[in-house]
Design an enzyme around this catalytic site. Structure first.
Site, mmCIF file in Angstrom:
data_model
loop_
_atom_site.group_PDB
_atom_site.id
_atom_site.type_symbol
_atom_site.label_atom_id
_atom_site.label_comp_id
_atom_site.label_asym_id
_atom_site.label_seq_id
_atom_site.Cartn_x
_atom_site.Cartn_y
_atom_site.Cartn_z
ATOM 1 N N SER A 176 75.559 21.367 26.204
ATOM 2 C CA SER A 176 76.203 20.523 27.207
ATOM 3 C C SER A 176 75.499 19.182 27.293
ATOM 4 C CB SER A 176 76.133 21.201 28.574
ATOM 5 O OG SER A 176 74.792 21.219 29.027
ATOM 6 N N GLY A 177 74.314 19.105 26.706
ATOM 7 C CA GLY A 177 73.519 17.897 26.870
ATOM 8 C C GLY A 177 72.584 18.009 28.065
ATOM 9 N N GLY A 178 72.792 19.032 28.881
ATOM 10 C CA GLY A 178 71.886 19.273 30.004
ATOM 11 C C GLY A 178 70.543 19.779 29.490
ATOM 12 N N VAL A 179 69.574 19.838 30.408
ATOM 13 C CA VAL A 179 68.217 20.175 29.987
ATOM 14 C C VAL A 179 68.138 21.576 29.372
ATOM 15 C CG1 VAL A 179 65.843 20.461 30.780
ATOM 16 C CG2 VAL A 179 67.273 18.697 31.785
ATOM 17 N N HIS A 194 51.368 30.715 54.732
ATOM 18 C CA HIS A 194 52.045 30.659 53.434
ATOM 19 C C HIS A 194 51.306 29.742 52.456
ATOM 20 C CE1 HIS A 194 55.715 32.848 54.501
ATOM 21 N NE2 HIS A 194 55.572 32.314 55.698
ATOM 22 N N GLY A 239 59.047 37.764 54.701
ATOM 23 C CA GLY A 239 60.364 38.364 54.889
ATOM 24 C C GLY A 239 60.812 38.216 56.325
ATOM 25 N N SER A 271 70.386 23.749 28.031
ATOM 26 C CA SER A 271 70.983 24.031 26.723
ATOM 27 C C SER A 271 70.318 23.201 25.628
ATOM 28 C CB SER A 271 72.501 23.836 26.746
ATOM 29 O OG SER A 271 72.861 22.485 26.829
ATOM 30 N N SER A 272 69.850 21.998 25.958
ATOM 31 C CA SER A 272 69.161 21.192 24.947
ATOM 32 C C SER A 272 67.872 21.863 24.490
ATOM 33 C CB SER A 272 68.804 19.809 25.501
ATOM 34 O OG SER A 272 69.954 19.151 25.929
ATOM 35 N N LYS A 316 62.653 26.014 36.134
ATOM 36 C CA LYS A 316 63.126 24.716 35.635
ATOM 37 C C LYS A 316 61.986 23.812 35.156
ATOM 38 C CE LYS A 316 66.881 22.183 35.218
ATOM 39 N NZ LYS A 316 68.164 22.708 34.721
ATOM 40 N N GLU A 349 51.766 29.464 49.425
ATOM 41 C CA GLU A 349 52.671 29.015 48.366
ATOM 42 C C GLU A 349 53.402 27.729 48.724
ATOM 43 O OE1 GLU A 349 53.072 31.494 50.424
ATOM 44 O OE2 GLU A 349 55.153 31.985 50.845
ATOM 45 N N TYR A 351 54.882 38.279 56.027
ATOM 46 C CA TYR A 351 55.420 39.630 56.225
ATOM 47 C C TYR A 351 54.645 40.638 55.387
ATOM 48 C CZ TYR A 351 58.692 43.503 56.687
ATOM 49 O OH TYR A 351 59.257 44.712 56.967
HETATM 50 N N1 GLN Z 1 59.326 38.310 60.089
HETATM 51 C C1 GLN Z 1 57.919 38.191 60.184
HETATM 52 C C2 GLN Z 1 57.510 37.375 61.413
HETATM 53 O O1 GLN Z 1 58.334 36.794 62.050
HETATM 54 C C3 GLN Z 1 57.365 37.539 58.922
HETATM 55 C C4 GLN Z 1 57.814 36.131 58.737
HETATM 56 C C5 GLN Z 1 57.494 35.600 57.365
HETATM 57 O O2 GLN Z 1 57.240 36.335 56.428
HETATM 58 N N2 GLN Z 1 57.590 34.288 57.221
HETATM 59 O O3 GLN Z 1 56.356 37.305 61.756
#
Ligand code: GLN
Length: 514
Positions: free
Chosen positions: A223-226, A169, A55, A228-229, A370, A171, A83
């Protein structure tokens, strides 16, 4: 359905959806909730684990996004990311402050391999950092299990309470072994079974829909899009001929696209659904006469679409259910799920369309990202070509034609785009480029063809790579391919005498060209 679940608590980080996707890639279902969600609600969901996202705030600053100590006392494992990690320490009595050295980007982290999160991770591993603050002092009961040159607590754990904190991170794909770490949290710490599987999802959804619909009548705008299809095929597997699909051809589709959609979903296709194709090209061109502003064109096309659909629906009469292809990012971005600001209000989330007489809405893809929609599509046996088709805006070529839309211009951009796509595929680049298309600029310029002066339009080619569609970089298409495309377009598409290549990234550009 008894799905095990992870709750992702969103503190406004930019990677919140990424966290959820990684969890699901590990076969565990999860949902995103704002940090404002009350604890009782989270408790009743009975999650196997909780993940706190990153965050923008500083957790020690007044008014910062926060959570109560109780969250860490539920006996449910918690993993704090960035965060979330800082907040965990802060709330539990540790100290967080501005880091003497801020870290951004790929950083080498040294991990303690005896920690549950890092058992199968290399001792030195590249991770993605993005922080201004750092953990100065851990809360009591924690020990540091990873560090970098400048960050003494890159990860910490309190194993007896199942609390884990990671400053970087996992992720983000730049964290090379991030998925392993998330998997370790899910399986080693939360003891998940991993029952989020697409085949089971599809099967369960079909029987749930069947039960809900009973002998009712169902209507779907195709629509033919993914999205709705996939929704349409799922419905047709569930309720067969009780489903009617209306496909509005607004004359702003790519070359042959209307026929392709009809070939799959029409009477000669493999699915037993009532398929109505409305050829409304002329109506749309008529309405678009004189409209030049992209927003204005979008509005006209959107409204006319509803009118046409409404007329068809009236012919069918009252239906019991209306199908919508809402997907999970729509839900989150509409501000219903996580914390992210309302990025765009999706007309298909929340409000019910009032132009068709129906009792209830069915959104069979509401829980899916998606890539999961695509996998569900393959599971349902939808041809790969349809499942992996390029994203295409609802207003279609109407917004890839700068300025006024006319039937002639539609043909120009359709032809140019078809040539472009054909050559990209021939060069073997079609799977490697995120999104690519041709647009028609409103610029005419002087040229010479066959010794004669011409004064024709310029086509713009666009090709970008993007992971999440929030940012995009220009794809580098080899010159020889571009040259081939350009000469074919100029030779084969009448009314076009010039080809330009757009080298603008996003931001500041958008992916579309309108
Ligand atoms: N705001 C916090 C920082 O600057 C956390 C940042 C983050 O979660 N990417 O350290």
């Amino acid at each position: 359905m008894n799905r095990e679940k992870i709750v992702v608590i969103d503190f406004g980080g930019q990677y919140n959806q990424l966290v959820a996707r990684r969890v699901r890639e590990c076969n565990v279902y999860c949902e995103i909730y704002s940090y404002r969600t009350n604890l009782e609600q989270i408790k009743t969901m009975n999650p196997k684990g909780i993940i706190l996202t990153g965050g923008p705030d500083s957790c020690y600053a007044p008014g910062a996004a926060s959570c109560g100590r109780e969250l860490f006392e539920l006996g449910i494992p918690v993993l704090g990311l960035c965060y979330g990690a800082q907040l965990m320490m802060h709330v539990l009595g540790g100290r967080v402050g501005p880091a003497p050295v801020r870290e951004y980007g790929k950083i080498e982290v040294t991990v303690d391999k005896s920690a549950k999160l890092f058992g199968d991770v290399s001792e030195k591993t590249i991770c993605w950092m993005s922080h201004n603050d750092y953990i100065e002092e851990m809360a009591s009961g924690f020990r540091a299990v990873a560090r970098t040159k400048d960050c003494p607590v890159a990860a910490a754990q309190c194993e007896e309470k199942n609390l884990y904190a990671i400053q970087f991170h996992p992720e983000v794909l730049h964290t090379q072994e991030g998925t392993k770490m998330i998997r370790n949290f899910l399986y080693e710490v939360c003891h998940c079974e991993g029952n989020w599987k697409m085949d089971a999802f599809v099967e369960n959804s079909i029987s749930a829909i069947r039960e809900k619909v009973g002998s009712g009548k169902v209507l779907c705008a195709l629509s033919g899009g993914v999205d709705s299809s996939v929704a349409a095929v799922m419905l047709s597997k569930a309720v067969g001929e009780q489903l009617t699909c209306v496909f509005v051809d607004h004359g702003l589709l790519r070359k042959n696209e209307g026929d392709e959609v009809e070939a799959v979903f029409g009477p000669d296709g493999p699915y037993k659904l009532n398929f109505i194709r409305v050829n409304a090209q002329e109506r749309f061109y008529e309405k678009l006469k004189g409209a030049r502003e992209p927003e204005q064109k979008r509005k006209i096309i959107g409204e006319e679409f509803i009118r046409v659909f409404e007329e068809e629906a009236k012919k069918i009469g009252a239906v019991d259910f209306l199908v919508q292809g809402t997907i999970y990012p729509d839900v989150v971005e509409s501000g219903l799920g996580g914390e992210s600001a309302v990025i765009k209000s999706h007309h298909n989330v929340g409000g019910l369309p009032d132009y068709v007489d129906f009792k209830e809405i069915i959104e069979p893809l509401r829980d899916l990202f998606k890539d999961e929609v695509r996998r569900a599509g393959l599971e349902l046996g939808i041809p790969e070509k349809l499942v992996y088709r390029q994203p295409f805006p609802g207003p279609g070529l109407g917004i890839r034609i700068i300025g006024e839309v006319t039937a002639e211009k539609v043909v120009m951009v359709q032809e140019a785009d078809a040539i472009y796509r054909e050559e990209i595929a021939k060069a073997g680049l079609d799977k490697g480029i995120g999104q690519y298309f041709a647009a028609l600029t409103n610029m005419r310029s002087v040229g010479v063809m066959g010794d004669e002066r011409t004064y024709d339009y310029a086509v713009a080619l666009r090709a970008v790579n993007t992971v999440d569609f929030m940012t995009a970089e220009v794809a580098e298409i080899p010159w020889d391919v571009l040259g081939k495309v350009a000469s074919r377009i100029v030779n084969e598409v009448s009314g076009v005498s010039r080809v330009l290549y757009d080298v603008t990234q996003k931001p500041p550009g958008t992916i579309e060209f309108e």
